[in-house]
Design an enzyme around this catalytic site. Structure first.
Site, PDB file in Angstrom:
ATOM      1  N   GLY B  19      14.138  -1.992  -7.838  1.00 52.57           N
ATOM      2  CA  GLY B  19      12.927  -2.537  -8.459  1.00 52.57           C
ATOM      3  C   GLY B  19      13.190  -2.915  -9.908  1.00 52.57           C
ATOM      4  O   GLY B  19      13.670  -2.097 -10.688  1.00 52.57           O
ATOM      5  N   LEU B 114       4.803   1.179  -0.212  1.00 53.86           N
ATOM      6  CA  LEU B 114       5.153   2.379   0.537  1.00 53.86           C
ATOM      7  C   LEU B 114       6.310   2.139   1.490  1.00 53.86           C
ATOM      8  O   LEU B 114       7.221   2.953   1.642  1.00 53.86           O
ATOM      9  CB  LEU B 114       3.925   2.828   1.328  1.00 53.86           C
ATOM     10  N   CYS B 168     -14.586  -5.016  14.824  1.00 55.94           N
ATOM     11  CA  CYS B 168     -16.032  -5.335  14.939  1.00 55.94           C
ATOM     12  C   CYS B 168     -16.746  -5.251  13.603  1.00 55.94           C
ATOM     13  O   CYS B 168     -17.713  -5.984  13.375  1.00 55.94           O
ATOM     14  CB  CYS B 168     -16.700  -4.432  15.969  1.00 55.94           C
TER      15      CYS B 168
END
Lengths: 327, 618
Positions: B19, B114, B168
């Protein structure tokens, strides 16, 4: 400092997006109007300068007339080796040149001279004053000068020795809105001056004040008595400083064990050397504090901060004159 | 300064940084200043404008370039004699295998998701290399140390996986603004501008009493296609009326749904805009600007302003029109990108109109963008502090100072006077499926669930495997990788679409699946238990995995006393007193820090005075 009527430009909105999500647009506007003075460019202050320039303050003025040396470069990532090699520019000038590129919207400049010799009016240009590696005498002098001004000037000291560090904050009488759950209540804090804080008899301090506080006071006293510049010490000073410690502790009614040998040794041996990792931590903490003070958002630290890599704790100590009233 | 032995350890160390972003820039700088001489750094990203408020090694002129490479060049300017090797690559690439990791003395993570963290954790375990993990969000941050055999691994304590919502809720019964965002982004945007061949849940479920049944679903398909004689203007209006008007109207006909819920109201363009505006185009002020923007055309300047229904309607219509007029070529291939101004405007407007329909408070573009883009708010100071703490731990690891390893939390409010709070690392969790090889249990309907679903939802998502290999007994039923021959691939493709109990070796109640990721060197056994029914709301995946990492809640052999008493191992037994010692306020924060710190795809902590709650986003 008021928020101002102008909106942020599109560029500012894009650039500052991630931090606006932390502290909001109004705080960002206030930052853009703040003027900060930094004197003494060592590892910790260089970190601090990076942080506030990135944050988008109005201006940063640097003071440090030293020429570049091995010692200066130790924890300084602003000075590139090929740039200083053949120049007679001061550390302040070189750092200023470098910092400008970090955020073109911040006015970065440098001044020559001794801060302890500047008169009161000089300080009126600034909202925040930060000093590093000054003798206690000079720190107190500058703090007093700032306090006498009509306008409230926030005053900070920051020092890193070996892998320890100390930050002192003085916001004088500071009122702000504090978040308590869903409500916001007004809080008022009264900060003692540096002189007031260090004059408090040690036996009157809360019991578990960190040892680093006392060690720093002993060190500063030693440097004063021996006519040394800050950090001009070595392990060979241990016998004399041990004697000084004994005298001070007796006078103050404090057990000598409160100023551990091991700690004094570390600090003496290190002299002016700073652990870059600790500089990053201190510069980060101070950066946050100054941003809070300028924006009026967030609980400001009162009034000392200590870090020691040996135990990894970052501690706030409230060293306040006992009868001061805090609302 | 550092003692001689520490200096030696630093000088001779080979360090891997994963990173080169917010934490990465600060970390690389501090490592270089601290005397490290051999640093490798991996980052797959390129530089964006929004990075520049904290990733200080980068300049405006670097936008678009590789973070790892530019970071390296910037640091060499003030430390020209150290070795920095930059990889513009994904850490999950096969080149970064166990052997690659084995060459390092310590690995330092500065990641923002993650998935990658779990992957690196497994490689470090397999390579037996210590890992220092970290994360920041706003003013919060933490640094943790993971050494195999001495402390917990990164996955010993469960980390929340990205929040998902039942279909839904998104398609029929939104109750929160985030539901509207998900609808606007994943359904409507995808339907209009994304891959037409993708399945899309956009069409509302009609009640079985609706006589329009079959016919209208065909009609809906046509609705989303631009007809030859239709102008973008007309198309935009048609879509608006369909999704905010007709669809809502149709949904209202299903009484069951609305028995205990607030009924939405259908909204048609004619309800919102005055007659004159409805048929002509909106007068564009900035129609020919470089970057097509509905806000630009409409003269809306402030992204923090909450638009009313009319303004949102205008933005919606204008955005659709601009996509078709100015970005036609991209239609059919677009995925939502938070840095795509027009896409963000569209999603904001669409979400707001839907929210308006359902009585949910509207949000500004700024807010909506944060939710839709999973934006993590970030400042330079926290990253700098965390980087300093990482280096301090790294030096301890390199000098074998295991008794002093600490997990350190950077707090916003002091806890017992501490802003930086160190805690001793815990011992490994004996039921951690990653570092302790415990079997798992999967409850699933083996007759109706396809292998594909188990692989996507469990093996890749929950177990975090990248290139899995799935076996039942000694039979290989699925694998992914580079060098597989066509026959095998075809075979696997067929298996994917089969129900579990229809596989060549049927996966039924009582059988065990063995799943492996060769690169991560991780093997798990999953015991299968058949279950017929799953709760749509509480178990939206249609299957439940248990036995994967739970922290011990009771101390095994009670030994709650001093640090020193623990064996020579670095980790102390789980110190419950330490956690319970924290006052109520900070207990929440400490746990939240551990749980929520930094993942782009997990949560957004919102501290503005107007909105004072934590929002979990997909």
């Amino acid at each position: 400092m008021d928020g101002g009527e102008e909106e942020l430009t599109a560029h500012e909105t894009a650039l500052y997006d991630r931090q606006i999500r932390v502290w909001g647009v109004d705080a960002q506007k206030r930052l853009s109007k703040a003027h900060v003075l930094v004197s003494g460019l060592n590892g910790a202050t260089v970190e601090f300068c990076k942080n506030i320039v990135l944050a988008g303050v109005g201006s940063v003025t640097l003071m440090d007339d030293r020429l570049v040396s091995e010692e200066v470069l130790g924890a300084n990532f602003l000075i590139s080796l090929d740039e200083y090699a053949n120049s007679n520019k001061s550390v302040a000038e070189l750092c200023a040149e470098s910092l400008r590129s970090f955020n073109p919207m911040v006015g970065v400049s440098f001044l020559s001279g001794e801060l302890s010799q500047m008169d009161g009016q000089f300080f009126d240009k600034f909202d925040v004053v930060v000093v590093c590696s000054f003798s206690q005498k000079d720190k107190i002098l500058i703090n007093e000068t700032c306090r006498k001004r009509q306008k409230r000037i926030a005053f900070y000291t920051i020092d890193c020795r070996d892998s320890c560090g100390e930050i002192f904050t003085d916001l004088q009488n500071y009122t702000y809105m504090q978040k308590k759950g869903d409500e916001r209540i007004e809080r008022q804090l009264n900060y003692p001056s540096l002189e007031e804080a260090v004059l408090i008899p040690w036996k009157d301090l809360p019991r578990k004040v960190t040892k680093l506080f006392f060690a720093m006071r002993v060190l500063e006293k030693f440097e004063l008595l021996e006519g040394r510049k800050p950090g001009e010490t070595s392990l060979s000073d241990l016998p004399s400083i041990s004697k000084l410690r004994k005298d001070l502790c007796e006078a103050q009614g404090l057990k000598e064990s409160h100023v551990a040998d091991s700690l004094l040794e570390r600090l003496l041996a290190a002299g002016k050397m700073e652990h870059p990792a600790v500089c990053a931590i201190l510069g980060g903490i101070l950066g946050q504090e100054v941003i809070k003070a300028i924006s009026g958002k967030g609980d400001p630290l009162k009034n000392f901060f200590y870090f020691d890599a040996a135990d990894g704790k970052g501690i706030i100590e409230d060293i306040t004159v006992p009868d001061a009233v805090t609302a | 300064m550092a003692s001689t032995s520490q200096s030696e350890a630093i000088k001779g160390a080979k360090v891997l940084m994963v990173g080169a972003g917010g934490i990465g820039c600060e970390l690389l700088k501090t490592l270089a200043l601290s005397g490290f001489q051999d640093i490798h750094i991996i980052d797959m990203d390129t530089i964006e404008v929004s990075n520049l408020n904290r990733q200080f090694l980068f300049r405006q002129s670097h936008v678009g370039q590789s973070k790892a490479k530019v970071a390296r060049e910037a640091v060499l300017k003030f430390r020209p004699h150290i070795n920095i090797t930059a990889y513009h690559a994904n850490v999950k690439d096969p080149q970064f295998n166990v052997e690659f990791f084995q060459q390092f003395n310590v690995v330092l993570n500065g990641l923002d998701n993650l998935d990658a963290r779990r992957h690196v954790n497994r490689l470090c375990l397999a390579a037996k290399v210590p890992l220092v993990e970290s994360g920041t969000t706003g003013f919060l941050g933490q640094v943790t140390v993971h050494v195999k055999g001495q402390t917990e691994c990164y996955e010993c304590q469960p980390k929340p996986t990205p929040k998902t919502y039942p279909v839904c809720t998104i398609t029929n019964t939104p109750s929160k603004f985030v539901h509207c965002i998900v609808w606007a982004k994943e359904l409507l945007f995808a339907k209009l501008f994304g891959d037409k061949n993708q399945d899309n849940d956009l069409n509302v479920r009609r009640s079985s009493n609706d006589s329009d049944g079959n016919g209208s679903s065909d009609a809906s398909k046509d609705v989303f296609e631009l007809s030859p004689h239709e102008s973008p203007d007309q198309y935009a209006r048609k879509i608006y009326d369909h999704v905010f008007g007709s669809n809502i109207k149709a949904a209202l006909s299903n009484e069951e749904t609305w028995k205990n819920r607030k009924r939405p109201r259908p909204i048609f363009v004619s309800d919102v805009l005055p007659e004159e505006e409805r048929n002509g185009g909106v007068h564009s002020e900035d129609g020919m600007g470089l970057i097509p923007s509905a806000m630009g055309s409409l003269g809306l300047k402030n992204p923090q302003e909450i638009w009313n229904l009319s303004e949102n309607t205008r933005v919606f219509l204008e955005a659709v029109k601009l996509f078709f007029e100015r970005r036609e070529k991209e239609i059919g291939n677009l995925t939502f990108d938070k840095d795509d101004q027009l896409a963000v405007e569209f999603v904001t407007a669409a979400a707001n109109i839907r929210a308006s329909s359902f009585g949910i408070p509207l949000q500004s573009l700024f807010e909506a963008k944060g939710i839709a883009g999973n934006i993590v708010h970030a400042v330079a100071t926290t990253n700098a502090i965390i980087a300093g703490l990482i280096v301090i731990e790294a030096i301890k690891v390199l000098s074998g100072d295991s008794k002093n390893y600490r997990m350190t939390y950077c707090l916003e409010h002091p806890n017992r006077k501490m802003m930086l709070m160190p805690v001793e690392p815990f011992e490994a969790n004996p039921s951690c499926y990653v570092c302790s090889e415990t079997p798992l249990l999967l409850e699933v309907n083996t007759a109706t669930t396809k292998l594909r679903d188990v692989i996507e939802k469990v093996v890749k998502s929950k177990l975090g495997m990248n290139l899995p290999l799935v076996m039942q007994g000694s039979t290989l039923i699925y694998e992914e990788g580079d060098d597989l021959d066509a026959d095998m691939l075809a075979n696997y493709a067929i298996n994917l679409d089969k129900a579990l109990n229809e596989l060549p070796t049927p996966v039924t109640n009582g059988t065990t699946l063995s799943v492996e990721d060769l690169q991560q060197e991780l093997t798990c056994n999953i015991n299968i238990k058949h279950r017929d029914e799953f709760d749509e709301e509480k178990e939206p995946d249609g299957m439940v995995l248990t036995g994967w990492s739970g922290p011990n809640t009771k101390p095994e052999k009670s030994n709650p006393s001093s640090n020193g008493e623990s064996s020579s191992a670095a980790g102390a037994k789980r110190k419950l007193e330490e956690i319970s010692d924290l006052n109520g306020k900070n207990k929440g924060i400490a746990l939240e820090v551990e749980v929520n710190v930094v993942d782009d795809d997990v949560s957004v902590l919102n501290e503005f005075p107007t909105i004072n709650k934590k929002t979990r986003v997909q």
